[in-house]
Design a protein around this motif. Sequence first.
Motif, PDB file in Angstrom:
ATOM      1  N   LEU A   1      96.577 -11.558  73.257  1.00 59.87           N
ATOM      2  CA  LEU A   1      95.903 -10.310  72.909  1.00 59.87           C
ATOM      3  C   LEU A   1      95.976  -9.294  74.043  1.00 59.87           C
ATOM      4  O   LEU A   1      96.108  -8.084  73.802  1.00 59.87           O
ATOM      5  CB  LEU A   1      94.447 -10.600  72.532  1.00 59.87           C
ATOM      6  N   ARG A   2      95.917  -9.764  75.252  1.00 62.41           N
ATOM      7  CA  ARG A   2      96.047  -8.862  76.406  1.00 62.41           C
ATOM      8  C   ARG A   2      97.429  -8.226  76.461  1.00 62.41           C
ATOM      9  O   ARG A   2      97.583  -7.084  76.909  1.00 62.41           O
ATOM     10  CB  ARG A   2      95.776  -9.618  77.704  1.00 62.41           C
ATOM     11  N   ARG A   3      98.453  -8.954  75.999  1.00 63.88           N
ATOM     12  CA  ARG A   3      99.813  -8.413  76.033  1.00 63.88           C
ATOM     13  C   ARG A   3     100.034  -7.321  74.984  1.00 63.88           C
ATOM     14  O   ARG A   3     100.832  -6.402  75.202  1.00 63.88           O
ATOM     15  CB  ARG A   3     100.832  -9.540  75.812  1.00 63.88           C
ATOM     16  N   VAL A   4      99.358  -7.422  73.847  1.00 57.49           N
ATOM     17  CA  VAL A   4      99.664  -6.496  72.746  1.00 57.49           C
ATOM     18  C   VAL A   4      98.680  -5.332  72.652  1.00 57.49           C
ATOM     19  O   VAL A   4      98.877  -4.442  71.815  1.00 57.49           O
ATOM     20  CB  VAL A   4      99.702  -7.243  71.390  1.00 57.49           C
ATOM     21  N   ALA A   5      97.636  -5.319  73.474  1.00 50.46           N
ATOM     22  CA  ALA A   5      96.618  -4.271  73.384  1.00 50.46           C
ATOM     23  C   ALA A   5      96.396  -3.631  74.749  1.00 50.46           C
ATOM     24  O   ALA A   5      96.588  -4.272  75.786  1.00 50.46           O
ATOM     25  CB  ALA A   5      95.306  -4.849  72.864  1.00 50.46           C
ATOM     26  N   PRO A   6      95.984  -2.362  74.780  1.00 46.47           N
ATOM     27  CA  PRO A   6      95.706  -1.702  76.058  1.00 46.47           C
ATOM     28  C   PRO A   6      94.578  -2.399  76.807  1.00 46.47           C
ATOM     29  O   PRO A   6      93.588  -2.832  76.205  1.00 46.47           O
ATOM     30  CB  PRO A   6      95.291  -0.286  75.634  1.00 46.47           C
ATOM     31  N   ALA A   7      94.698  -2.507  78.096  1.00 41.85           N
ATOM     32  CA  ALA A   7      93.688  -3.167  78.914  1.00 41.85           C
ATOM     33  C   ALA A   7      92.334  -2.489  78.753  1.00 41.85           C
ATOM     34  O   ALA A   7      92.225  -1.259  78.814  1.00 41.85           O
ATOM     35  CB  ALA A   7      94.111  -3.156  80.375  1.00 41.85           C
ATOM     36  N   GLY A   8      91.312  -3.299  78.509  1.00 39.30           N
ATOM     37  CA  GLY A   8      89.953  -2.794  78.442  1.00 39.30           C
ATOM     38  C   GLY A   8      89.620  -1.978  77.210  1.00 39.30           C
ATOM     39  O   GLY A   8      88.566  -1.330  77.171  1.00 39.30           O
TER      40      GLY A   8
ATOM     41  N   GLY B   1      98.568   3.650  67.417  1.00 37.15           N
ATOM     42  CA  GLY B   1      99.170   2.701  68.339  1.00 37.15           C
ATOM     43  C   GLY B   1      98.421   1.392  68.441  1.00 37.15           C
ATOM     44  O   GLY B   1      98.878   0.463  69.124  1.00 37.15           O
ATOM     45  N   GLY B   2      97.278   1.283  67.746  1.00 42.78           N
ATOM     46  CA  GLY B   2      96.473   0.065  67.800  1.00 42.78           C
ATOM     47  C   GLY B   2      97.120  -1.100  67.065  1.00 42.78           C
ATOM     48  O   GLY B   2      97.956  -0.910  66.169  1.00 42.78           O
TER      49      GLY B   2
ATOM     50  N   GLU C   1     105.230  -5.442  63.540  1.00 43.80           N
ATOM     51  CA  GLU C   1     105.854  -5.377  64.866  1.00 43.80           C
ATOM     52  C   GLU C   1     106.664  -6.630  65.142  1.00 43.80           C
ATOM     53  O   GLU C   1     107.827  -6.560  65.529  1.00 43.80           O
ATOM     54  CB  GLU C   1     104.795  -5.186  65.942  1.00 43.80           C
ATOM     55  N   ASP C   2     106.044  -7.798  64.940  1.00 46.49           N
ATOM     56  CA  ASP C   2     106.764  -9.058  65.151  1.00 46.49           C
ATOM     57  C   ASP C   2     105.905 -10.217  64.659  1.00 46.49           C
ATOM     58  O   ASP C   2     104.699 -10.077  64.444  1.00 46.49           O
ATOM     59  CB  ASP C   2     107.103  -9.269  66.621  1.00 46.49           C
ATOM     60  N   ARG C   3     106.585 -11.345  64.493  1.00 50.46           N
ATOM     61  CA  ARG C   3     105.899 -12.559  64.041  1.00 50.46           C
ATOM     62  C   ARG C   3     106.428 -13.708  64.890  1.00 50.46           C
ATOM     63  O   ARG C   3     107.628 -13.845  65.079  1.00 50.46           O
ATOM     64  CB  ARG C   3     106.217 -12.790  62.551  1.00 50.46           C
ATOM     65  N   TRP C   4     105.506 -14.527  65.394  1.00 53.38           N
ATOM     66  CA  TRP C   4     105.870 -15.640  66.263  1.00 53.38           C
ATOM     67  C   TRP C   4     105.292 -16.949  65.733  1.00 53.38           C
ATOM     68  O   TRP C   4     104.376 -16.950  64.899  1.00 53.38           O
ATOM     69  CB  TRP C   4     105.348 -15.407  67.680  1.00 53.38           C
ATOM     70  N   GLY C   5     105.783 -18.040  66.267  1.00 52.53           N
ATOM     71  CA  GLY C   5     105.294 -19.352  65.865  1.00 52.53           C
ATOM     72  C   GLY C   5     103.955 -19.716  66.476  1.00 52.53           C
ATOM     73  O   GLY C   5     103.402 -20.772  66.154  1.00 52.53           O
ATOM     74  N   GLY C   6     103.413 -18.868  67.345  1.00 54.03           N
ATOM     75  CA  GLY C   6     102.119 -19.149  67.953  1.00 54.03           C
ATOM     76  C   GLY C   6     101.809 -18.156  69.047  1.00 54.03           C
ATOM     77  O   GLY C   6     102.555 -17.196  69.294  1.00 54.03           O
ATOM     78  N   TRP C   7     100.687 -18.391  69.729  1.00 49.48           N
ATOM     79  CA  TRP C   7     100.231 -17.482  70.784  1.00 49.48           C
ATOM     80  C   TRP C   7     101.211 -17.383  71.950  1.00 49.48           C
ATOM     81  O   TRP C   7     101.256 -16.368  72.644  1.00 49.48           O
ATOM     82  CB  TRP C   7      98.879 -17.928  71.308  1.00 49.48           C
ATOM     83  N   SER C   8     102.015 -18.419  72.168  1.00 51.35           N
ATOM     84  CA  SER C   8     102.968 -18.401  73.287  1.00 51.35           C
ATOM     85  C   SER C   8     104.270 -17.712  72.922  1.00 51.35           C
ATOM     86  O   SER C   8     105.241 -17.776  73.685  1.00 51.35           O
ATOM     87  CB  SER C   8     103.251 -19.836  73.755  1.00 51.35           C
ATOM     88  N   GLN C   9     104.316 -17.070  71.755  1.00 52.35           N
ATOM     89  CA  GLN C   9     105.464 -16.303  71.282  1.00 52.35           C
ATOM     90  C   GLN C   9     106.709 -17.169  71.101  1.00 52.35           C
ATOM     91  O   GLN C   9     107.837 -16.706  71.314  1.00 52.35           O
ATOM     92  CB  GLN C   9     105.749 -15.121  72.210  1.00 52.35           C
ATOM     93  N   GLU C  10     106.504 -18.412  70.685  1.00 56.74           N
ATOM     94  CA  GLU C  10     107.630 -19.253  70.331  1.00 56.74           C
ATOM     95  C   GLU C  10     108.245 -18.742  69.019  1.00 56.74           C
ATOM     96  O   GLU C  10     107.608 -18.028  68.265  1.00 56.74           O
ATOM     97  CB  GLU C  10     107.196 -20.712  70.188  1.00 56.74           C
TER      98      GLU C  10
END
Length: 235
Positions: free
Chosen positions: A22-29, A124-125, A208-217
């Motif tokens: 979540l920190r990677r895909v959203a603006p800090a704070g 952009g959210g 935007e994208d779809r991954w196999g999990g939180w680790s972006q596998e």
Amino acid sequence: MTEHDAIAWPVAQDEEAAVAFLRRVAPAGCRALELGVGTGRVAIRLAREGFDVTGLDASAVMLEQMAVKPDGERVKAVTGDFAEVAVEGTFGLVYAVQHSFFLLRSQEEQVRSFQKVAARLEPGGAFVLQLFVPDPNRLIVPQANDVLQIELKQVVLRVSKYDRVTQAVNRQYVVMTESGTKFYPMVFRYAWPAELDLMARLAGLELEDRWGGWSQEPFTGEGSYTVVYRKPVGK
């Protein structure tokens, strides 16, 4: 799923990975909203990272449990139905974890939730969902029984009944211990990834994208996955 949030055996124990994603895909704070926050196992950790977190849940009991957790007061608790997303203000991030979005029991409710989320997202959210791809093998038969856990002191069974037309599932978790048997019922509606993508487009959001999990596998088309829908800038 929120009723299970405080029980040890069904919880994914993936809070650190979820927060990192979540920190990677959203603006800090930024202001963040969790749908079906439960007892705040992810929301509290996200708040500790400096996000201004609001947690929406229909269960007042779950929100009370969140409030007494360490740092639980950092999450603004709102009691309500996340089909309506009846909260104030806008958010840079809206998310739901551990398949909670499927607790909306009809296609109409799921479509409405997408629309309400889109209205609350800042340009952009991101709208982030942790879901699962339905297993076609399970849908061949109208019901299924599974053994989830066998321990010396506890046995957990899962009994499911499927409606392939409405995509509704009536499920009962049966937990047997030396002290007795407990039942944890659940009713939810699964949706296929393509169906969710259409809901997003109808709400004005973009995949935007779809991954196999939180680790972006890599996404394999089965099992659990994580998807990000983004509100275009200028809308």
